[in-house]
Scaffold this active site. Structure first.
Site, mmCIF file in Angstrom:
data_model
loop_
_atom_site.group_PDB
_atom_site.id
_atom_site.type_symbol
_atom_site.label_atom_id
_atom_site.label_comp_id
_atom_site.label_asym_id
_atom_site.label_seq_id
_atom_site.Cartn_x
_atom_site.Cartn_y
_atom_site.Cartn_z
ATOM 1 N N HIS A 16 31.050 -8.632 -37.523
ATOM 2 C CA HIS A 16 30.250 -8.442 -38.736
ATOM 3 C C HIS A 16 29.358 -9.661 -38.968
ATOM 4 O O HIS A 16 29.782 -10.807 -38.736
ATOM 5 C CB HIS A 16 31.167 -8.240 -39.942
ATOM 6 C CG HIS A 16 32.087 -7.058 -39.830
ATOM 7 N ND1 HIS A 16 33.281 -7.124 -39.136
ATOM 8 C CD2 HIS A 16 31.967 -5.796 -40.287
ATOM 9 C CE1 HIS A 16 33.864 -5.931 -39.191
ATOM 10 N NE2 HIS A 16 33.093 -5.109 -39.878
ATOM 11 N N HIS A 57 32.119 -13.680 -45.636
ATOM 12 C CA HIS A 57 31.324 -12.765 -46.470
ATOM 13 C C HIS A 57 31.231 -13.206 -47.936
ATOM 14 O O HIS A 57 30.364 -12.692 -48.661
ATOM 15 C CB HIS A 57 31.908 -11.357 -46.434
ATOM 16 C CG HIS A 57 31.849 -10.699 -45.094
ATOM 17 N ND1 HIS A 57 30.683 -10.570 -44.376
ATOM 18 C CD2 HIS A 57 32.826 -10.130 -44.333
ATOM 19 C CE1 HIS A 57 30.934 -9.941 -43.227
ATOM 20 N NE2 HIS A 57 32.234 -9.672 -43.180
#
Length: 386
Positions: A170, A132
């Site tokens: 994710h 991320h």
């Protein structure tokens, strides 16, 4: 086979109650050793990287900010840190943050260097997978993007075309955005749809930009997607995308939070489905890259019961080795005593209660995968692979 390991990278914590547990890395290593699936001479230390290596994907001011925040005497004010995603509940500042997360980067870079240089056919860094982190911002428990630094190096220094496959629950947003216009890097992410889950991206219309158009592939899945639907979507999209791209190296981010016990996501896979995905990536590496494959960890917040077994399965798939049916009792007893939690006795876990909407979920996922592939085929036909 090489397993990159530094005990320091398993010994810190972001905050006492933080769900991201670096200790998972040590649990997986010791489980593999206890199960006879990892030899001592396969374990190698990471080679250090410099701040200049971080700057191949990160902003210089951001790296300076992280470095300054890592010592109490030089910590910038919180409002300045928060503008870059730090000093938040997700990304708290912790002692030696810069040095420790740079160490995670070093371990993934080492794994890629070993494979790219031919010193190993496959390598793993299970402390890595910080997908991320963005150019100038921490996000989702990730301060530096080890994957992007290592992929950038594989492209620029080793001259390789890299396919990045992300099976974390994710979306692998940081890696995608850092290579969104890079035609020599393919990013493929299968994840719970951003309609429901952080980071809120990873939709089918995110396909790359400029010369990189067609090199970002996203398969957003419905909550409660099970093993069979996940593997069906994987098979519908990933082999075709990889074959069309023709990579020299595959990097697999094996986040373990698609498991049905994970508290931070809503997918419903079991270890059976996760192992199936790992094995399929290994098969594709055999077909397309001469076997060259690098494995990292990633998410996974059922940190003690699920993640060590999932990563043991990922490593065993990489190495072509079998695990015993039972988790070694001595390993389980030792860690139950140290952690104060009951650990599973086998590598086969129970099936979750089937969702009453399982057929509808599978149908929705199938439709998304089919429409995505049709869309990509049109883009690819306009820009033939280099």
């Amino acid at each position: 086979m090489r397993f990159v390991f530094d005990p320091e990278l398993a010994s810190f914590q972001l905050a006492p109650e933080h769900p991201f547990k670096p200790l998972r890395y040590e649990l997986a290593r010791t489980l593999l050793r206890a199960a006879g699936a990892l030899e001592e001479d396969e374990v190698v230390p990471p080679r250090p990287v410099s701040d200049d290596d971080l700057l191949t994907v990160h902003d210089e001011r951001y790296v300076g900010l992280v470095r300054a925040a890592s010592a109490p005497s030089s910590r910038p004010p919180d409002p300045e840190l928060q503008r870059h995603g730090l000093a938040t509940a997700d990304n708290p500042v912790f002692p030696r943050m810069h040095q420790l997360v740079r160490g995670v980067v070093a371990a993934t870079v080492t794994a890629v260097d070993l494979v790219a240089a031919g010193a190993a056919r496959r390598a793993a860094n299970l402390s890595g997978g910080l997908h991320h982190a963005l150019r100038d911002r921490a996000s989702g428990f990730c301060v530096y993007n080890d994957l992007a630094v290592a992929i950038r190096r594989a492209v620029d220094r080793h001259g390789l075309r890299v396919a990045y496959v992300d099976v974390d629950a994710h979306h692998g947003d940081g890696v995608q955005w850092l290579f969104y216009d890079e035609p020599r890097v393919l990013t493929v992410s299968l994840h719970e749809s951003g309609r429901y889950l952080f980071p809120g991206t990873g939709f089918t219309y995110e396909t790359g930009n400029g010369r990189g158009r067609g090199t970002a592939v996203n398969v957003p899945l419905e909550p409660f997607t099970d093993d069979d639907s996940f593997l069906e979507c994987f098979e519908a999209v990933v082999p075709r995308a990889l074959r069309r791209f023709a990579p020299d190296l595959i990097v697999l981010q094996a986040g373990a939070d698609m498991h049905h016990r994970d508290p931070l996501a809503d997918l419903s896979l079991t270890l059976r489905g996760m192992r199936g995905a790992y094995e399929r990536v290994v098969e594709l590496a055999e077909e397309l890259t001469g076997g060259r494959l690098v494995l990292t960890g990633g998410g996974g917040y059922d940190a003690y019961r699920t993640v060590p077994r999932a990563w043991a399965l990922a490593w065993s798939a990489l190495a072509g080795r079998s695990l015993p049916a039972e988790v070694p009792p001595a390993w389980r007893e030792e860690w139950e005593g140290r952690l104060g939690v009951e650990l599973p006795a086998t590598f086969v876990d129970e099936e979750p209660e089937p969702s009453p909407r399982a057929a509808a979920i599978a149908g929705r996922n199938r439709s998304v995968a089919q429409r995505l592939l049709a869309q990509l085929e049109e883009i690819w036909s306009e820009a033939p692979a280099a």
